[in-house]
Design a protein around this motif. Structure first.
Motif, PDB file in Angstrom:
ATOM      1  N   GLN A 456       8.028  24.551  39.380  1.00 35.93           N
ATOM      2  CA  GLN A 456       8.904  25.448  40.130  1.00 35.93           C
ATOM      3  C   GLN A 456      10.068  25.884  39.249  1.00 35.93           C
ATOM      4  O   GLN A 456      10.659  25.083  38.524  1.00 35.93           O
ATOM      5  N   GLY A 460      13.617  28.924  42.458  1.00 38.49           N
ATOM      6  CA  GLY A 460      12.786  28.551  43.594  1.00 38.49           C
ATOM      7  C   GLY A 460      11.389  29.132  43.563  1.00 38.49           C
ATOM      8  O   GLY A 460      10.545  28.770  44.389  1.00 38.49           O
ATOM      9  N   ARG A 500      13.501  25.411  48.740  1.00 35.29           N
ATOM     10  CA  ARG A 500      13.941  26.307  47.664  1.00 35.29           C
ATOM     11  C   ARG A 500      12.994  27.497  47.536  1.00 35.29           C
ATOM     12  O   ARG A 500      13.423  28.631  47.289  1.00 35.29           O
TER      13      ARG A 500
END
Length: 555
Positions: A456, A460, A500
């Protein structure tokens, strides 16, 4: 975004699909293609005033989208902060630019011969296009190119440009022409006696081998092989005009390239498996779509469109969504047609490249788990689960055949294997060995979880281009992985990553926004309805709202 707004967006999407799927041409949500547009721009039709360009607006579109450097690049690499890998971007912009350059040459040649109007900077445009392609072709390496049929399309475009007096030399040219020689050396006599139901067939890649006087029977409401470029090539080279082909192309220009039941089943499944209900989406709309999907099953199987042979991917998606609504469809016919020794192949023996895909096998596994009696297919369930686990690699990118994103395959892997665990926990798969379900599958899925969490980005997102659709895949995968107790006790890293990811989507997505081009084909394409469905599903999903054994909140 509130739950009410999410539900309204999902309902609006399904309403559009329910309306379009009933039309003669089906659902249309593919992003525009410069490659296809270039072929349409070269179609001429005889009229009382002599030959006329059938789609002059397509040529105007090409002029508008030519970049200052002379090329055409739908991936917009130059303006991206997060860029596509070179092995993906280079062949894509080369294929688009060769086709657009060819259209430019033909329009200028005819205008100069007949005294028609051409842009004042036409010659400069040609020089810039030639220079752009010289540079890109010189940099292109064939190894790593994933575009379907590039070994046919690029040599044909090079030859057609040669007919216009434009030639190219580049390091990989000899190797490319050798690939073309091998790929084009096939028997095409079957085209003259029956329908062309081969997905991704490129008629324009066989111009030198095909007798266009014998192809009229190939034309359907989906053009030829559901390809605007192939339909345009037919109109260009066939001595006889075809009104149905013209009508298909006019619809493609005004509405986009059509997609039918396969994509629709996947969209509906994505929404309903991840937190939306039929009432949220509009029960009448959902039921009308289900009836159409059911009607397209023929002898238990179906294809992406009526123009194509059946395939395991679209068949399994259809079976899954229908059985989620109590249609009680047996997957036996699918197993009979597509099962092989180690897995299910995408196509049957009528397609030379049958394709062993993780995402397709994930969809097949999902459909078997939704069968009226899943235990009757325990051997197939175990076979596919072992195949998927065997394809997992911790030391490299997880690749799938149909989508550039490794997260597409990982999502299908997570969804299907977690469902195996859930059904086994309930005693529904007693013949599958304990050690496989209790050790091998959980170990594999824990490694997948680690991979997704580690990749990731700080903003995000996931993926090389910080893609909304790839981010949605990852969120859905993590929600499935975090929903089963066998994969670990601490779900907080998963929950944080999901939060996120959702924040990234909320800051960048809106319904109908231009889709990410991550789907493979002759050129990379994006499908807005599919992107919207996965993003909505990702925003709705949570570990807690998925079926199966849930983590217990220690509080």
């Amino acid at each position: 975004m509130s739950s009410t707004i999410l539900i309204q967006c999902a309902s609006d999407l399904i309403q559009k699909i329910a309306s379009e799927i009933k039309s003669e041409y089906g659902m249309c949500s593919m992003a525009p293609s410069i490659y296809d547009t270039a072929w349409l721009a070269m179609v001429e039709k005889n009229t009382d005033q002599g030959p006329q360009w059938l789609f002059p607006e397509c040529f105007e579109y090409l002029l508008e989208l030519q970049n200052a450097d002379g090329g055409w690049d739908p991936l917009e690499q130059a303006t991206r902060t997060a860029k596509y890998p070179a092995n993906i971007w280079l062949p894509d912009c080369i294929i688009h630019s060769l086709a657009a350059f060819l259209a430019l040459c033909r329009h200028i040649r005819r205008a100069m011969r007949e005294g028609g109007n051409i842009p004042g900077d036409s010659i400069a445009r040609m020089f810039r296009a030639k220079q752009f392609l010289d540079v890109k072709l010189h940099a292109w390496k064939l190894d790593g190119t994933t575009h379907f049929g590039y070994e046919l399309l690029v040599p044909v475009l090079l030859r057609l440009l040669g007919d216009e007096g434009v030639t190219f030399d580049f390091p990989e040219k000899e190797a490319l022409l050798e690939k073309y020689k091998k790929s084009s050396d096939i028997d095409l006599s079957w085209l003259y006696s029956g329908p062309c139901k081969v997905p991704l067939f490129c008629l324009e890649g066989f111009l030198e081998k095909i007798d266009f006087t014998r192809l009229e029977h190939l034309v359907t409401t989906a053009g030829i092989a559901a390809s605007p470029a192939s339909a345009a090539a037919y109109l260009i080279y066939s001595p006889k005009w075809n009104d149905k082909c013209e009508a298909y192309l006019r619809h493609a220009i005004s509405h986009g390239q059509g997609k039918r039941t396969g994509a629709v089943a996947g969209i509906l499944t994505a929404l309903l498996e991840n937190g939306f209900t039929a009432d949220n989406l509009g029960r009448d709309q959902v039921n009308s779509i289900l009836e159409i999907i059911h009607s397209k099953l023929e002898d238990g199987v179906t294809g992406a469109t009526e123009a194509f042979f059946p395939d395991a991917d679209d068949t399994s998606r259809a079976i899954t969504i229908l059985n989620m609504h109590d249609y009680k469809i047996s997957p036996a016919a699918m197993a009979e047609k597509f099962e092989v020794d180690q897995c299910f192949e995408t196509f049957d023996t009528r397609i030379p490249n049958r394709v062993k895909s993780v995402s397709v096998n994930g969809n097949v596994l999902n459909s078997l788990l939704h069968a009226p009696d899943p235990s009757a297919f325990s051997p197939q369930i175990e076979k596919i689960a072992r195949f998927i686990c065997g394809r997992w690699r911790t030391d490299g990118k997880f690749e799938d055949h149909w989508n550039l994103s490794e997260y597409y395959g990982l999502m299908h892997m997570a969804q299907s294997l977690v469902r195996v665990l859930i059904l086994w926990d309930k005693g529904g798969l007693p013949s599958i060995p304990d050690d496989f379900v209790q050790s091998i599958i959980p170990s594999c899925l824990r490694e997948v979880t680690t991979r997704i969490l580690q990749q990731q980005h700080p903003d995000g997102a996931w993926g090389d281009i910080h893609s909304m659709e790839e981010t949605a895949y990852s969120i859905i995968a993590l929600a499935n992985l975090g929903s089963h107790a066998a994969l670990g006790d601490d779900s907080s890293p998963i929950e944080l990553a999901i939060a996120r990811g959702k924040q990234f989507l909320l800051g960048n997505w809106q319904l109908g926004v231009k889709p990410d081009r991550i789907w493979t084909g002759k050129i990379l394409h994006g499908i807005s309805y599919i992107q919207d469905a996965y993003v909505l599903a990702a925003l709705k999903v949570s570990c807690a709202n998925l079926a199966g054994k849930r983590r217990q909140n220690k509080n």
